[in-house]
Design a protein around this motif. Sequence first.
Motif, mmCIF file in Angstrom:
data_model
loop_
_atom_site.group_PDB
_atom_site.id
_atom_site.type_symbol
_atom_site.label_atom_id
_atom_site.label_comp_id
_atom_site.label_asym_id
_atom_site.label_seq_id
_atom_site.Cartn_x
_atom_site.Cartn_y
_atom_site.Cartn_z
ATOM 1 N N ARG A 1 1.601 -1.180 -0.161
ATOM 2 C CA ARG A 1 -0.305 0.466 -0.093
ATOM 3 C C ARG A 1 1.003 1.247 -0.476
ATOM 4 O O ARG A 1 1.495 1.095 0.829
ATOM 5 C CB ARG A 1 -1.072 0.393 0.995
ATOM 6 C CG ARG A 1 -2.294 -1.444 1.303
ATOM 7 C CD ARG A 1 -2.842 -1.044 1.955
ATOM 8 N NE ARG A 1 -4.104 -0.076 1.268
ATOM 9 C CZ ARG A 1 -4.915 -0.415 0.587
ATOM 10 N NH1 ARG A 1 -5.062 -1.508 -0.316
ATOM 11 N NH2 ARG A 1 -6.016 0.621 -0.117
ATOM 12 N N PHE A 2 0.210 1.965 -0.388
ATOM 13 C CA PHE A 2 1.706 2.752 -1.210
ATOM 14 C C PHE A 2 0.926 4.882 -1.353
ATOM 15 O O PHE A 2 -0.501 4.863 -1.256
ATOM 16 C CB PHE A 2 2.561 3.182 -1.796
ATOM 17 C CG PHE A 2 1.641 3.092 -3.239
ATOM 18 C CD1 PHE A 2 1.473 4.550 -4.098
ATOM 19 C CD2 PHE A 2 1.207 2.683 -3.542
ATOM 20 C CE1 PHE A 2 0.208 5.184 -4.869
ATOM 21 C CE2 PHE A 2 0.575 2.968 -5.288
ATOM 22 C CZ PHE A 2 0.355 3.696 -6.128
ATOM 23 N N ALA A 3 1.122 5.384 -0.953
ATOM 24 C CA ALA A 3 0.305 6.786 -0.960
ATOM 25 C C ALA A 3 1.286 7.629 -1.731
ATOM 26 O O ALA A 3 2.903 7.737 -2.223
ATOM 27 C CB ALA A 3 0.626 8.032 0.574
ATOM 28 N N GLY A 4 0.743 9.159 -2.758
ATOM 29 C CA GLY A 4 1.299 9.535 -3.649
ATOM 30 C C GLY A 4 1.342 8.480 -5.052
ATOM 31 O O GLY A 4 0.824 8.231 -5.181
ATOM 32 N N GLN A 5 1.917 8.674 -6.028
ATOM 33 C CA GLN A 5 2.432 8.481 -7.332
ATOM 34 C C GLN A 5 4.075 7.189 -7.057
ATOM 35 O O GLN A 5 4.411 7.348 -6.495
ATOM 36 C CB GLN A 5 2.542 8.989 -8.153
ATOM 37 C CG GLN A 5 1.463 10.191 -8.063
ATOM 38 C CD GLN A 5 -0.011 9.682 -9.046
ATOM 39 O OE1 GLN A 5 0.248 9.626 -9.683
ATOM 40 N NE2 GLN A 5 -0.897 10.266 -8.262
ATOM 41 N N VAL A 6 3.153 6.307 -7.874
ATOM 42 C CA VAL A 6 4.736 5.507 -8.727
ATOM 43 C C VAL A 6 5.843 6.110 -8.939
ATOM 44 O O VAL A 6 5.412 6.904 -10.260
ATOM 45 C CB VAL A 6 3.942 4.183 -8.906
ATOM 46 C CG1 VAL A 6 5.386 3.401 -9.696
ATOM 47 C CG2 VAL A 6 3.709 3.237 -8.036
ATOM 48 N N THR A 7 7.136 6.146 -8.875
ATOM 49 C CA THR A 7 7.846 7.265 -9.449
ATOM 50 C C THR A 7 8.430 5.793 -10.721
ATOM 51 O O THR A 7 9.027 6.486 -11.255
ATOM 52 C CB THR A 7 8.966 7.677 -8.691
ATOM 53 O OG1 THR A 7 9.327 7.211 -7.747
ATOM 54 C CG2 THR A 7 7.759 9.075 -8.234
ATOM 55 N N ASN A 8 9.095 4.614 -10.326
ATOM 56 C CA ASN A 8 9.725 3.767 -10.418
ATOM 57 C C ASN A 8 9.562 2.624 -10.101
ATOM 58 O O ASN A 8 9.485 2.152 -8.750
ATOM 59 C CB ASN A 8 11.054 4.164 -10.426
ATOM 60 C CG ASN A 8 12.195 3.626 -11.370
ATOM 61 O OD1 ASN A 8 12.055 2.951 -12.493
ATOM 62 N ND2 ASN A 8 13.114 3.312 -10.333
ATOM 63 N N VAL A 9 8.726 1.711 -11.084
ATOM 64 C CA VAL A 9 9.646 0.143 -10.675
ATOM 65 C C VAL A 9 10.183 -0.665 -11.997
ATOM 66 O O VAL A 9 9.959 -1.000 -13.175
ATOM 67 C CB VAL A 9 7.606 -0.231 -11.389
ATOM 68 C CG1 VAL A 9 7.426 -1.788 -11.847
ATOM 69 C CG2 VAL A 9 7.134 0.143 -10.458
ATOM 70 N N ARG A 10 10.912 -1.300 -11.396
ATOM 71 C CA ARG A 10 12.229 -1.999 -11.757
ATOM 72 C C ARG A 10 11.941 -3.802 -11.520
ATOM 73 O O ARG A 10 12.197 -4.178 -10.053
ATOM 74 C CB ARG A 10 13.415 -2.083 -11.450
ATOM 75 C CG ARG A 10 14.388 -2.476 -12.452
ATOM 76 C CD ARG A 10 15.930 -2.037 -11.949
ATOM 77 N NE ARG A 10 17.322 -2.074 -12.617
ATOM 78 C CZ ARG A 10 17.641 -3.163 -11.637
ATOM 79 N NH1 ARG A 10 18.000 -3.515 -11.089
ATOM 80 N NH2 ARG A 10 18.860 -3.900 -13.353
ATOM 81 N N VAL A 11 12.091 -4.948 -12.811
ATOM 82 C CA VAL A 11 11.925 -6.027 -11.950
ATOM 83 C C VAL A 11 12.957 -6.563 -13.243
ATOM 84 O O VAL A 11 12.711 -6.285 -14.481
ATOM 85 C CB VAL A 11 10.717 -6.462 -12.419
ATOM 86 C CG1 VAL A 11 9.394 -6.056 -11.632
ATOM 87 C CG2 VAL A 11 9.392 -5.941 -13.705
ATOM 88 N N VAL A 12 13.880 -7.581 -12.491
ATOM 89 C CA VAL A 12 14.518 -8.283 -13.270
ATOM 90 C C VAL A 12 14.331 -9.785 -13.351
ATOM 91 O O VAL A 12 14.155 -10.759 -11.755
ATOM 92 C CB VAL A 12 15.687 -7.985 -13.276
ATOM 93 C CG1 VAL A 12 16.294 -6.559 -13.709
ATOM 94 C CG2 VAL A 12 16.160 -7.867 -11.475
#
Length: 109
Positions: free
Chosen positions: A73-84
Motif C-alpha cells: 500500500r502506498f501514498a502518492g504516485q509510483v515513480t519507478n518500477v524495476r523488475v529483473v
Amino acid sequence: MARDTPVQNQVATTETEPLPNLVTIVGRGVPSSFEIAVDGEIEMDAEDPVEEATIVSGSVAEGAIDVGVQRFRFAGQVTNVRVVDWNGVEAPDSASVPNVHIDYGVPER
C-alpha cells in the motif's frame, strides 16, 4: 518543580488511516527481483512483512519473488518500477519477470 505540559504525539492518528493505493507483484514461477519507488510512503500489506523478506524503507520497497503474490500500500504516485529475472534481464526483455499491477484509490480490505 513544575513540568511543562506534555506534547501529544500525533503520529497515532495517521497510523490508523490506510494508504490509499495498491501495488501487486505476481510471481511467474521464476526467481525474480523487484524494486518499487513512490513519492510518498509505502508499506507491505502482509501479516508479517519480515517473513516475506522484503525491504521497505520510507518510499522504496524491494524484494524477491518466484511464486505467489506480494502487495504494498502506498501514498502518492509510483515513480519507478524495476523488475529483473534471475539472469538480471529486465522487463520487457524477459517474459519471466513478475507482473506488476498498480491501482489508485483502492479501499483497504
